[in-house]
Enzyme design. Structure first.
Site: not given
Ligand code: NVA
Ligand code: CP
Length: 310
Positions: A105, A132, A135, A227, A268, A296
């Site tokens: 990540r 992502h 997800q 989101d 998500c 997930r």
């Molecule tokens: N769009 C959000 C998703 C978090 C799971 C981010 O990238 O922070």
């Molecule tokens: N939805 C998701 O990826 O959650 P986290 O940021 O908690 O991993």
């Protein structure tokens, strides 16, 4: 040998429709038959690298590996030599000698590509600025559970044209799901990704609509997604984004009236109640957020099973 064996998942375009559906059906089987899969990844190790925060991704991958008899190592990149500038080339080669897969990540999609190029083991994108994919596997698994099929569905996404929007567009284009995305003009999804999706949709028959009007997007939708307005890395833009998104790009009681009467709401998570969605919707009877979060783990388990076992 299954066609996903030893592959990477950097974004959803790496999956064809059959592979995508195979992961979703396997995920449901794994969810319903825990014992059957309790040792399938025995002796396998997943390395997880985090350069951004996480609750669900970290826990679902780690619990998931244990559930399949494998092991997971969690690394905060700041506390590794990566944080001190060790080249990706060396990191990828070394990790490939110790482990069976890497989940990462981070911010840059380019960096993940470089890691995957040099690693001899599968690399899975656990969220980047652009994508992502894990997800969407969980979200589409949830849709499949609820509807029994992914045929003839319309999904709507309201909010920022971010990693989630990109992944919904690509996933829908591959599977033949009709998708409508409503964002403010300045926050539309990347053109290059929309173009790629349009090409994929020619084959699957999906329709892809990009609009600035949430009511157009939600019209007759089976599923509504949203989101956060400011993703990880964009927190400093929170105030200006609030001005651009405020109220119009919020999933609320007024907006959902134009969706199908049996519509479902998904997010998500993490969510900001009363910003992108009202409590009445996210905590209401149409919301699937916790089933989605649970999935997930099952969707990723299915993915790892396909990537690691021939
Ligand atoms: N769009 C959000 C998703 C978090 C799971 C981010 O990238 O922070
Ligand atoms: N939805 C998701 O990826 O959650 P986290 O940021 O908690 O991993």
């Amino acid at each position: 040998m299954n066609s996903l064996y030893n592959k990477d998942l950097l974004d959803l375009t790496e999956l064809n429709k059959e592979e995508f559906l195979d992961i979703l059906h396997t995920a449901i089987d794994m969810k319903n038959n825990r014992e059957k899969y309790s040792e399938v990844l025995k002796g396998k190790t997943l390395i997880m690298i985090f350069e951004k925060s996480s609750t669900r991704t970290r826990i679902s991958f780690e619990s998931g590996m244990y559930r399949l008899g494998g092991n997971a190592i969690v690394l905060d990149s700041k506390n590794t030599q990566m944080g001190r500038g060790e080249p990706i080339l060396d990191t990828a080669n070394v990790m490939s000698r110790y482990a069976d897969a890497i989940m990462i990540r981070t911010f840059s999609d380019e960096m993940v590509k470089e890691l995957a190029t040099h690693a001899s083991i599968p690399v899975v994108n656990g969220l980047t600025d652009g994508h992502h994919p894990c997800q969407i596997l969980a979200d589409f698994q949830t849709m499949l559970e609820v509807k029994g099929s992914l045929e003839d569905l319309k999904i709507a996404y309201i909010g920022d044209g971010n990693n989630m929007a990109h992944s919904y567009i690509l996933g829908s284009a591959i599977l033949g799901i009709n998708v409508s995305i409503a964002t403010p003009t300045a926050y539309q999804p990347q053109e290059e990704i929309v173009k790629k999706a349009m090409k994929l949709a020619e084959k699957s028959g999906a329709t892809i609509e990009i609009t600035t009007d949430p009511f157009v997007a939600c019209k007759d939708a089976d599923f509504i997604f949203t989101d956060v307005w400011a993703s990880m890395g964009s927190e400093h833009e929170q105030n200006e984004r609030e001005k651009a998104f405020q109220t119009i790009y919020q999933v609320n009681d007024e907006l959902v009236k134009v969706a199908k009467s049996d519509y479902h709401f998904m997010h998500c998570l993490p969510a900001h109640r009363e910003e992108e969605v009202t409590s009445s919707i996210i905590d209401g009877e149409h919301s699937l957020i916790y089933q989605e979060a649970e999935n997930r783990m099952h969707a990723q388990n299915a993915l790892l099973y396909k990537l690691l076992i021939a």
